[in-house]
Design an enzyme around this catalytic site. Sequence first.
Site, short mmCIF file in Angstrom:
data_model
loop_
_atom_site.label_atom_id
_atom_site.label_comp_id
_atom_site.label_asym_id
_atom_site.label_seq_id
_atom_site.Cartn_x
_atom_site.Cartn_y
_atom_site.Cartn_z
N ARG A 128 39.45 -15.36 27.01
CA ARG A 128 38.40 -15.41 26.01
C ARG A 128 37.69 -16.74 26.13
NH1 ARG A 128 39.89 -14.51 19.74
NH2 ARG A 128 40.52 -16.65 19.99
N THR A 138 31.89 -18.73 23.56
CA THR A 138 31.22 -17.46 23.19
C THR A 138 32.19 -16.45 22.58
OG1 THR A 138 31.69 -16.44 25.33
CG2 THR A 138 29.67 -17.74 25.18
N ASP A 173 48.75 -18.99 19.42
CA ASP A 173 48.24 -18.57 20.73
C ASP A 173 49.39 -17.93 21.52
OD1 ASP A 173 45.76 -19.70 22.85
OD2 ASP A 173 47.54 -18.68 23.59
N ASP A 222 50.06 -19.31 25.16
CA ASP A 222 50.64 -20.66 25.14
C ASP A 222 52.08 -20.63 24.67
OD1 ASP A 222 48.38 -21.85 26.12
OD2 ASP A 222 47.62 -22.49 24.17
C1 PRP Z 1 44.45 -13.76 23.93
C2 PRP Z 1 45.26 -12.49 23.73
C3 PRP Z 1 44.22 -11.42 23.94
C4 PRP Z 1 42.98 -12.06 23.41
C5 PRP Z 1 42.70 -11.49 22.05
O1 PRP Z 1 44.27 -14.02 25.27
O2 PRP Z 1 46.36 -12.39 24.58
O3 PRP Z 1 44.05 -11.05 25.29
O4 PRP Z 1 43.23 -13.45 23.27
O5 PRP Z 1 41.51 -11.99 21.56
P1 PRP Z 1 40.23 -11.06 21.36
O6 PRP Z 1 40.72 -9.82 20.68
O7 PRP Z 1 39.35 -11.89 20.48
O8 PRP Z 1 39.63 -10.80 22.70
P2 PRP Z 1 43.52 -15.35 25.76
O9 PRP Z 1 42.08 -15.10 25.92
O10 PRP Z 1 43.92 -16.50 24.87
O11 PRP Z 1 44.09 -15.54 27.22
P3 PRP Z 1 45.61 -15.80 27.69
O12 PRP Z 1 46.41 -14.56 27.37
O13 PRP Z 1 45.46 -16.03 29.15
O14 PRP Z 1 46.15 -17.00 26.96
N1 URA Z 2 44.58 -14.91 20.93
C1 URA Z 2 45.80 -15.37 20.55
O1 URA Z 2 46.65 -15.68 21.39
N2 URA Z 2 46.04 -15.51 19.24
C2 URA Z 2 45.14 -15.18 18.30
O2 URA Z 2 45.42 -15.32 17.10
C3 URA Z 2 43.88 -14.69 18.72
C4 URA Z 2 43.63 -14.57 20.04
#
Ligand code: PRP
Ligand code: URA
Length: 209
Positions: free
Chosen positions: A104, A108, A200, A203
């Site tokens: 994400r 944006t 997160d 993380d």
């Molecule tokens: C997180 C999570 C989802 C997304 C959800 O991933 O694992 O994929 O955010 O958010 P959204 O519904 O607003 O799209 P992130 O983009 O943080 O990537 P990561 O899993 O690599 O940490």
């Molecule tokens: N992605 C995450 O990992 N946590 C949230 O709460 C939203 C998006």
Amino acid sequence: MAKVFIMDHPLIQHKLTFIRSKSTGAKEFRELVEEVAMLMAYEVTRDLPLAEAEVETPIAVTKTKVLAGKKLGVVAILRAGLGMINGFVKLIPAAKVGHVGLYRDPETLEPVEYYCKLPQDVAEREMIVIDPMLATGGSASAALTLLKKKGARNLKLVVLIAAPEGVARVEKDHPDVNIFTAALDPRLNEHAYIVPGLGDAGDRLFGTK
Ligand code: PRP
Ligand code: URA
């Protein structure tokens, strides 16, 4: 219209409490996410068709049941979806596993695709998309769109925690896809994190932060 199923099994709800807790470390967090994913895999496969079979026990031959051979696929949205894969494949070892890399954009909030490797025959499989978090719904919606472009028609979405905004987005973009979640939290914060959520997910799984 998509349906939202809240998986309120006591074991799922109990484990989710510890997943949410900020004092749960990465090792326990990973273990709990895998365990909850396995319980969710059990619930989400309730409607799999069965076929008649016959087996010989040490005592007698008997009529019994086996899965009717419906093909399944599991697609993890990277990175955090990785934490749920083992729970699924332990219960459904014949499932093929796909990966869609999406992150994400912090400015944006739109999903950016950086990787995609799917089973070749997605059109013939029931495909289950897994990701711990459904926040704005951008990532899940993009992953579902991508799968549909590759021919997938039979799709489910399984998340640990959903926000109303994410549910609304998936319902709007993919009214044919049912959503299975362990919790529907009240809202997003100004950074589009789920409140109260779990923080997160990526993380916390991988210790990056
Ligand atoms: C997180 C999570 C989802 C997304 C959800 O991933 O694992 O994929 O955010 O958010 P959204 O519904 O607003 O799209 P992130 O983009 O943080 O990537 P990561 O899993 O690599 O940490
Ligand atoms: N992605 C995450 O990992 N946590 C949230 O709460 C939203 C998006």
